[in-house]
Write an enzyme that holds these catalytic residues in place. Structure first.
Site, PDB file in Angstrom:
ATOM      1  N   SER A 124      36.534  45.964  53.018  1.00 21.33           N
ATOM      2  CA  SER A 124      37.166  44.904  52.238  1.00 21.33           C
ATOM      3  C   SER A 124      36.199  43.781  51.853  1.00 21.33           C
ATOM      4  O   SER A 124      36.257  43.282  50.727  1.00 21.33           O
ATOM      5  CB  SER A 124      38.356  44.342  53.007  1.00 21.33           C
ATOM      6  OG  SER A 124      37.964  43.890  54.294  1.00 21.33           O
TER       7      SER A 124
ATOM      8  N   LYS B  55      30.825  52.592  59.268  1.00 28.06           N
ATOM      9  CA  LYS B  55      31.594  51.490  58.681  1.00 28.06           C
ATOM     10  C   LYS B  55      31.115  50.160  59.213  1.00 28.06           C
ATOM     11  O   LYS B  55      30.963  50.037  60.429  1.00 28.06           O
ATOM     12  CB  LYS B  55      33.059  51.708  59.068  1.00 28.06           C
ATOM     13  CG  LYS B  55      34.001  50.629  58.635  1.00 28.06           C
ATOM     14  CD  LYS B  55      35.363  50.943  59.147  1.00 28.06           C
ATOM     15  CE  LYS B  55      36.241  49.753  58.858  1.00 28.06           C
ATOM     16  NZ  LYS B  55      37.535  49.874  59.426  1.00 28.06           N
TER      17      LYS B  55
ATOM     18  N   ARG C  67      41.948  42.196  57.351  1.00 26.56           N
ATOM     19  CA  ARG C  67      42.842  41.655  58.377  1.00 26.56           C
ATOM     20  C   ARG C  67      43.817  40.685  57.744  1.00 26.56           C
ATOM     21  O   ARG C  67      44.969  40.592  58.172  1.00 26.56           O
ATOM     22  CB  ARG C  67      42.019  41.013  59.490  1.00 26.56           C
ATOM     23  CG  ARG C  67      41.211  42.064  60.257  1.00 26.56           C
ATOM     24  CD  ARG C  67      40.336  41.451  61.345  1.00 26.56           C
ATOM     25  NE  ARG C  67      39.447  42.459  61.919  1.00 26.56           N
ATOM     26  CZ  ARG C  67      38.438  42.186  62.738  1.00 26.56           C
ATOM     27  NH1 ARG C  67      38.188  40.933  63.092  1.00 26.56           N
ATOM     28  NH2 ARG C  67      37.690  43.156  63.219  1.00 26.56           N
TER      29      ARG C  67
ATOM     30  N   LYS D  39      36.445  41.814  68.743  1.00 28.07           N
ATOM     31  CA  LYS D  39      36.484  43.256  68.997  1.00 28.07           C
ATOM     32  C   LYS D  39      35.163  43.783  69.555  1.00 28.07           C
ATOM     33  O   LYS D  39      34.900  44.983  69.517  1.00 28.07           O
ATOM     34  CB  LYS D  39      36.896  43.983  67.713  1.00 28.07           C
ATOM     35  CG  LYS D  39      38.283  43.567  67.200  1.00 28.07           C
ATOM     36  CD  LYS D  39      38.807  44.492  66.099  1.00 28.07           C
ATOM     37  CE  LYS D  39      40.243  44.157  65.717  1.00 28.07           C
ATOM     38  NZ  LYS D  39      40.822  45.096  64.722  1.00 28.07           N
TER      39      LYS D  39
ATOM     40  N   TYR E 153      37.865  50.838  47.854  1.00 32.95           N
ATOM     41  CA  TYR E 153      39.017  50.270  47.143  1.00 32.95           C
ATOM     42  C   TYR E 153      38.815  50.364  45.631  1.00 32.95           C
ATOM     43  O   TYR E 153      39.732  50.112  44.867  1.00 32.95           O
ATOM     44  CB  TYR E 153      39.233  48.812  47.573  1.00 32.95           C
ATOM     45  CG  TYR E 153      39.487  48.695  49.064  1.00 32.95           C
ATOM     46  CD1 TYR E 153      40.741  48.994  49.587  1.00 32.95           C
ATOM     47  CD2 TYR E 153      38.469  48.340  49.946  1.00 32.95           C
ATOM     48  CE1 TYR E 153      40.969  48.933  50.959  1.00 32.95           C
ATOM     49  CE2 TYR E 153      38.686  48.271  51.313  1.00 32.95           C
ATOM     50  CZ  TYR E 153      39.943  48.565  51.806  1.00 32.95           C
ATOM     51  OH  TYR E 153      40.167  48.508  53.162  1.00 32.95           O
TER      52      TYR E 153
ATOM     53  N   LYS F 153      31.543  52.334  64.140  1.00 32.45           N
ATOM     54  CA  LYS F 153      32.292  51.238  63.532  1.00 32.45           C
ATOM     55  C   LYS F 153      31.790  49.950  64.159  1.00 32.45           C
ATOM     56  O   LYS F 153      31.913  49.747  65.368  1.00 32.45           O
ATOM     57  CB  LYS F 153      33.787  51.428  63.781  1.00 32.45           C
ATOM     58  CG  LYS F 153      34.604  50.285  63.211  1.00 32.45           C
ATOM     59  CD  LYS F 153      36.083  50.569  63.315  1.00 32.45           C
ATOM     60  CE  LYS F 153      36.880  49.393  62.800  1.00 32.45           C
ATOM     61  NZ  LYS F 153      38.321  49.643  62.875  1.00 32.45           N
TER      62      LYS F 153
HETATM   63  C1  PBG Z   1      41.476  48.719  62.184  1.00 34.69           C
HETATM   64  C2  PBG Z   1      40.765  48.872  60.889  1.00 34.69           C
HETATM   65  C3  PBG Z   1      40.052  47.858  60.284  1.00 34.69           C
HETATM   66  C4  PBG Z   1      39.598  48.355  59.063  1.00 34.69           C
HETATM   67  C5  PBG Z   1      40.040  49.682  58.946  1.00 34.69           C
HETATM   68  N1  PBG Z   1      40.757  49.990  60.107  1.00 34.69           N
HETATM   69  C6  PBG Z   1      39.812  46.443  60.690  1.00 34.69           C
HETATM   70  C7  PBG Z   1      39.302  46.127  62.014  1.00 34.69           C
HETATM   71  O1  PBG Z   1      38.738  46.951  62.734  1.00 34.69           O
HETATM   72  O2  PBG Z   1      39.487  44.969  62.403  1.00 34.69           O
HETATM   73  C8  PBG Z   1      38.803  47.543  58.087  1.00 34.69           C
HETATM   74  C9  PBG Z   1      38.737  48.029  56.705  1.00 34.69           C
HETATM   75  C10 PBG Z   1      38.240  47.048  55.723  1.00 34.69           C
HETATM   76  O3  PBG Z   1      37.778  45.931  56.043  1.00 34.69           O
HETATM   77  O4  PBG Z   1      38.301  47.377  54.526  1.00 34.69           O
HETATM   78  N2  PBG Z   1      41.718  49.811  62.940  1.00 34.69           N
END
Ligand code: PBG
Length: 323
Positions: A273, A247, A204, A216, A312, A194
């Site tokens: 997203s 991801k 977010r 992060k 989505y 990730k």
């Molecule tokens: C957080 C989480 C995130 C997403 C899925 N789980 C955001 C992040 O790590 O800040 C993002 C998914 C997306 O952007 O569609 N645990």
């Protein structure tokens, strides 16, 4: 001319015979946002997506099931007054996610219900882990809490728990605790690679879960790295993960390919997203054909080596797959 590759493209029937990659509703996982309120609220940062009420969630799952979607992942928007420094709401037995799981398993016993295991929706700091002095993210303390959250989801009936926090050692700790509590059939879909990505921005916004300070980067991966992803994959595999995730998806097709080549575990990819919003906004402006671009992007992710895709677009694209 001995070789004329166009002969294999001359008609739809021939093209179907030589097609190398398939895409069907069974390959897709549909992410759904929920909140503890009576209404279904459109999400401004993600046109076409909603924060579903529990009743709305059940209706949306029914609609998606009717077009062949079999797997769902839940993301809760938690009321601000429930967010704390210790993120205690994350393992509340009667919290929003456990209630949603019970409702969905009662209505759709065959559906695969996946939950996100991380603290960001519950944490007043907005981080996936607990925040200690000087803004440090506390790895081992966080893992203890993630274990409680995973057990809470399993206890409510989740089929798969998906740790998305990127703490070290969490897969092993969750697997051990699940087995100890006799949840031997609950799977772990690990967010293995990730990345610390700007493509999560709209998500977010949807959950109001942006970090209150800092970023992060001390736990999510550097977008420049791929060997590090293979190291994470090897660890997750050794720790007992059932499936590995990459991801975001589109900008990381090489990572998907490398993990698929190096591991025998099924590989998932998350079209996040920001990837969703880029396609949606270009289509809304009349600049791109949404359906064609969605199909092509999902096919690209499958071709790179993903067995399953979180998107989505799942419900909207399912009816035209397999044609
Ligand atoms: C957080 C989480 C995130 C997403 C899925 N789980 C955001 C992040 O790590 O800040 C993002 C998914 C997306 O952007 O569609 N645990």
């Amino acid at each position: 001319m001995l070789s004329r590759p166009r002969r294999n493209r001359k008609s739809p029937g021939i093209r179907h015979l030589v097609r190398e990659t398939s895409l069907s509703p069974g390959d897709l996982i549909y992410p759904l946002f929920l909140h503890d309120g009576p209404e279904d609220i459109p999400i401004p940062s993600m046109p076409g997506c909603h924060r579903w009420s529990l009743e709305g969630l059940v209706r949306e799952v029914a609609r998606a099931s009717a077009v062949g979607i079999e797997a769902f992942v839940l993301f809760p928007a938690i009321a601000p007054f429930l967010k704390t420094k210790g993120a205690e709401e994350a393992w509340h037995e009667d919290g929003l996610v456990p209630r949603a799981i019970r409702l969905l398993k009662a209505g759709f016993p065959e559906a695969v219900i996946i939950t996100d295991v991380a603290l960001d929706p519950y944490n007043s700091d907005g981080h996936d882990g607990l925040v200690g002095p000087c803004g440090r993210i506390l790895n081992d303390e966080t893992v203890e809490v993630l274990v409680r959250q995973a057990l809470c989801h399993a206890n409510a009936g989740a089929d798969v728990v998906a740790p998305s926090d990127m703490m070290d050692g969490r897969v092993a700790a969750i697997r051990r605790a699940l087995d100890r509590e006799r949840f031997t059939d609950v799977s772990i879909l690990s967010y293995t690679a990730k990345y610390a990505s700007a493509f999560y921005g709209p998500f977010r916004g949807a959950l109001d879960s942006a970090p209150k300070s800092g970023d992060k980067k001390t736990y999510q991966m550097d977008p420049a790295n791929v060997r590090e992803a293979l190291r994470e994959a090897a660890l997750d595999e050794a720790e007992g993960a059932d499936m590995l995730m990459v991801k975001p998806a589109g900008p990381y097709l090489d990572v998907i390919r490398q993990i698929a080549d190096h591991s025998n575990l099924p590989v998932a990819a998350y079209q996040v997203s920001g990837e969703y919003l880029m396609i949606k906004s270009a289509a809304a402006a009349g600049w791109l054909d949404e359906q064609a671009v969605v199909l092509e992007s999902l096919l690209g992710i499958r071709r790179a080596g993903a067995d399953m895709i979180l998107t989505y677009f799942a419900k909207d694209i399912a009816p035209i797959l397999g044609r």
